[in-house]
Design an enzyme around this catalytic site. Sequence first.
Site, mmCIF file in Angstrom:
data_model
loop_
_atom_site.group_PDB
_atom_site.id
_atom_site.type_symbol
_atom_site.label_atom_id
_atom_site.label_comp_id
_atom_site.label_asym_id
_atom_site.label_seq_id
_atom_site.Cartn_x
_atom_site.Cartn_y
_atom_site.Cartn_z
ATOM 1 N N GLU A 264 0.887 -1.173 0.000
ATOM 2 C CA GLU A 264 0.000 0.000 0.000
ATOM 3 C C GLU A 264 0.912 1.206 0.000
ATOM 4 O O GLU A 264 1.572 1.493 0.996
ATOM 5 C CB GLU A 264 -0.878 0.017 1.265
ATOM 6 C CG GLU A 264 -1.643 -1.272 1.526
ATOM 7 C CD GLU A 264 -2.879 -1.424 0.666
ATOM 8 O OE1 GLU A 264 -3.095 -0.588 -0.220
ATOM 9 O OE2 GLU A 264 -3.608 -2.402 0.864
ATOM 10 N N CYS A 298 -2.923 8.930 3.101
ATOM 11 C CA CYS A 298 -2.567 8.366 1.791
ATOM 12 C C CYS A 298 -3.637 8.652 0.758
ATOM 13 O O CYS A 298 -3.336 8.856 -0.404
ATOM 14 C CB CYS A 298 -2.303 6.873 1.915
ATOM 15 S SG CYS A 298 -3.670 5.968 2.618
ATOM 16 N N GLU A 396 3.774 13.599 -4.178
ATOM 17 C CA GLU A 396 3.031 13.478 -2.919
ATOM 18 C C GLU A 396 3.704 14.363 -1.863
ATOM 19 O O GLU A 396 4.890 14.199 -1.580
ATOM 20 C CB GLU A 396 3.035 12.018 -2.454
ATOM 21 C CG GLU A 396 2.200 11.815 -1.198
ATOM 22 C CD GLU A 396 2.221 10.377 -0.696
ATOM 23 O OE1 GLU A 396 3.313 9.774 -0.657
ATOM 24 O OE2 GLU A 396 1.148 9.875 -0.328
HETATM 25 P P1 NAD Z 1 8.236 4.986 4.659
HETATM 26 O O1 NAD Z 1 8.211 4.221 3.391
HETATM 27 O O2 NAD Z 1 9.329 5.932 4.889
HETATM 28 O O3 NAD Z 1 8.240 4.004 5.904
HETATM 29 C C1 NAD Z 1 7.237 3.031 6.107
HETATM 30 C C2 NAD Z 1 7.810 1.902 6.938
HETATM 31 O O4 NAD Z 1 8.826 1.245 6.183
HETATM 32 C C3 NAD Z 1 8.485 2.351 8.218
HETATM 33 O O5 NAD Z 1 8.205 1.413 9.245
HETATM 34 C C4 NAD Z 1 9.952 2.328 7.860
HETATM 35 O O6 NAD Z 1 10.786 2.143 8.966
HETATM 36 C C5 NAD Z 1 10.008 1.147 6.941
HETATM 37 N N1 NAD Z 1 11.143 1.126 6.002
HETATM 38 C C6 NAD Z 1 11.823 2.169 5.492
HETATM 39 N N2 NAD Z 1 12.818 1.730 4.681
HETATM 40 C C7 NAD Z 1 12.738 0.388 4.666
HETATM 41 C C8 NAD Z 1 13.467 -0.636 3.999
HETATM 42 N N3 NAD Z 1 14.479 -0.363 3.176
HETATM 43 N N4 NAD Z 1 13.117 -1.924 4.203
HETATM 44 C C9 NAD Z 1 12.077 -2.223 5.005
HETATM 45 N N5 NAD Z 1 11.365 -1.300 5.683
HETATM 46 C C10 NAD Z 1 11.681 -0.003 5.502
HETATM 47 O O7 NAD Z 1 6.812 5.699 4.721
HETATM 48 P P2 NAD Z 1 6.324 6.747 5.825
HETATM 49 O O8 NAD Z 1 7.022 8.033 5.539
HETATM 50 O O9 NAD Z 1 6.406 6.129 7.162
HETATM 51 O O10 NAD Z 1 4.778 6.856 5.483
HETATM 52 C C11 NAD Z 1 4.239 7.759 4.579
HETATM 53 C C12 NAD Z 1 3.953 7.079 3.242
HETATM 54 O O11 NAD Z 1 3.055 5.993 3.432
HETATM 55 C C13 NAD Z 1 3.271 7.995 2.248
HETATM 56 O O12 NAD Z 1 3.845 7.812 0.985
HETATM 57 C C14 NAD Z 1 1.834 7.493 2.242
HETATM 58 O O13 NAD Z 1 1.100 7.755 1.078
HETATM 59 C C15 NAD Z 1 2.034 6.043 2.452
HETATM 60 N N6 NAD Z 1 0.802 5.428 2.951
HETATM 61 C C16 NAD Z 1 0.081 4.643 2.096
HETATM 62 C C17 NAD Z 1 -1.102 4.078 2.528
HETATM 63 C C18 NAD Z 1 -1.906 3.197 1.614
HETATM 64 O O14 NAD Z 1 -2.749 2.483 2.101
HETATM 65 N N7 NAD Z 1 -1.673 3.207 0.312
HETATM 66 C C19 NAD Z 1 -1.555 4.293 3.833
HETATM 67 C C20 NAD Z 1 -0.801 5.113 4.667
HETATM 68 C C21 NAD Z 1 0.380 5.669 4.215
#
Ligand code: NAD
Length: 509
Positions: A264, A298, A396
């Site tokens: 997601e 999101c 975004e």
């Molecule tokens: P992010 O991708 O920075 O982090 C999300 C998670 O992934 C965190 O727990 C982080 O520690 C982990 N992570 C980061 N790098 C990683 C790696 N290399 N390997 C494994 N895990 C890793 O996202 P964020 O900044 O926490 O959240 C915001 C983003 O989430 C926005 O882009 C938003 O649109 C998206 N989002 C999408 C939905 C959906 O349902 N489509 C819902 C909520 C948020």
Amino acid sequence: MTQTQPASRHVPEGLPTHLQHFVDGAPRDSVGGATFEVLDPVSNRTYATASAGRAEDVDAAVAAARRAFSEGPWPTTAPRARARVLNRIADLVEAQDARLAELETFDTGLPITQALGQAQRAAENFRFFADLIVGQTDDAYKVPGRQLNYVNRKPVGVAGLITPWNTPFMLESWKLAPALAAGCTVVLKPAEFTPLSASLWAQIFTEAGLPQGVFNLVNGIGEEAGAALVAHPGTRLISFTGETTTGREIFRAAAPHLKGLSMELGGKSPVVIFDDADLDAALDSSVFGVFSLNGERCTAGSRILVQRSVYDEFVERYAERARNVVVGDPHDPRTEVGALVHPEHHERVLRYVEIGKTEGRLVAGGGRPEHLPEGNYVAPTVFADVPPTARIFQEEIFGPVAALTPFEDEAEAVALANDVQYGLAGYVWTRDLTRGHRVAQAIEAGMVWLNSHNVRDLRTPFGGVKASGLGHEGGHRSIDFYTEEQAVHVTLGEVHTPRFGAGPAGRNR
Ligand code: NAD
């Protein structure tokens, strides 16, 4: 902009100062003792440390989850008994919704009324999947008198759950509830910006009677703990919610193991408003759609496309509403937009606001609100006349920033709506329902709301297309993701197998 002044920074009573992992039924620090600091977004002061998980901590958590899976009893517990545990979890979440909201608001900066709604939604997710697993039916295919083929559904194994910092507790529940309902065991890696509310799961699950080792939590930095969870051969599935760029990274890292992935990802969703729409309703929905949850949403409708004949008037009304949005102390129930999650994210959003000033016409907001000199506040910001080539149209921002763009006709509206890499959500406003359905179906998005505010029925598919995701969760799709459908084929009566090696005499017996 209306103001609420924090009288003083609200600090929840009994706030933990150290957040640990939870592995095999017990809290623990990292093997190497590493920690990271956790800030609150109103003061940006460190209020706690959290254990920073590395590969060895993930190893321990996955080993516990594997043991709980292979030795049981959870994967083979009857659906009704699993559902009872899930319902107890929902009861426990509901019983402490106010406390959960208080902690979530403190950690994330989300307005308290919205954090409360998210806590209640988390409970609802557990109730929903409790019901679903009891009502689960599987297919059987019959060839009368000759063969019976049926589906034997089994939990896949250990699921790695990686979650973002926006509405953390609710989004964790969105993965935990179906994974546990399906009989999987899990390792959760919450976002490093917001680990506080996740620390409550351990006690809730233990009190609800979830067997030891079924739920494990490893805190840590994404590139360390998250990456180790993805690379671990013991996690059969990864359910990830976060940025598109991280999703691509995870996809690459999971490839050698051929893991099941649910992604997601990000969004830049369009709101298409035709001149025949109920403009009052469209205004309410499009203002709420981008400024609720601080714009850290999101499915935010962050590109608002308005038909030219009503555009100028709509821009004026929209800007006025944005200027009146109440920004301030997230703990104040009057607050509509609180503080953004972290100073790094705050800076990023402010950078986009500056970029927007060179790309569109600023009609509301435009930076930090004057009455809030500290904390990660951004005034609800609106840019009009934003061309589709603008970065603020394409990228975004994940903050309280809206881009308004005019269109002439339906064809242009659809072209503009689809002119981005993302495809998570879309919103359409028109009184012409034939056109409404036509446009809804033409929008390249996993979910579209027609004359409707963003309200989801939990049975419906949730997910994005294009760069917004891979696979859909929601309803039975979530159960499908966490289970394997094994086909069992049974011959009824005599078995007619060609008799290889039986020689010419025996061949036709
Ligand atoms: P992010 O991708 O920075 O982090 C999300 C998670 O992934 C965190 O727990 C982080 O520690 C982990 N992570 C980061 N790098 C990683 C790696 N290399 N390997 C494994 N895990 C890793 O996202 P964020 O900044 O926490 O959240 C915001 C983003 O989430 C926005 O882009 C938003 O649109 C998206 N989002 C999408 C939905 C959906 O349902 N489509 C819902 C909520 C948020």
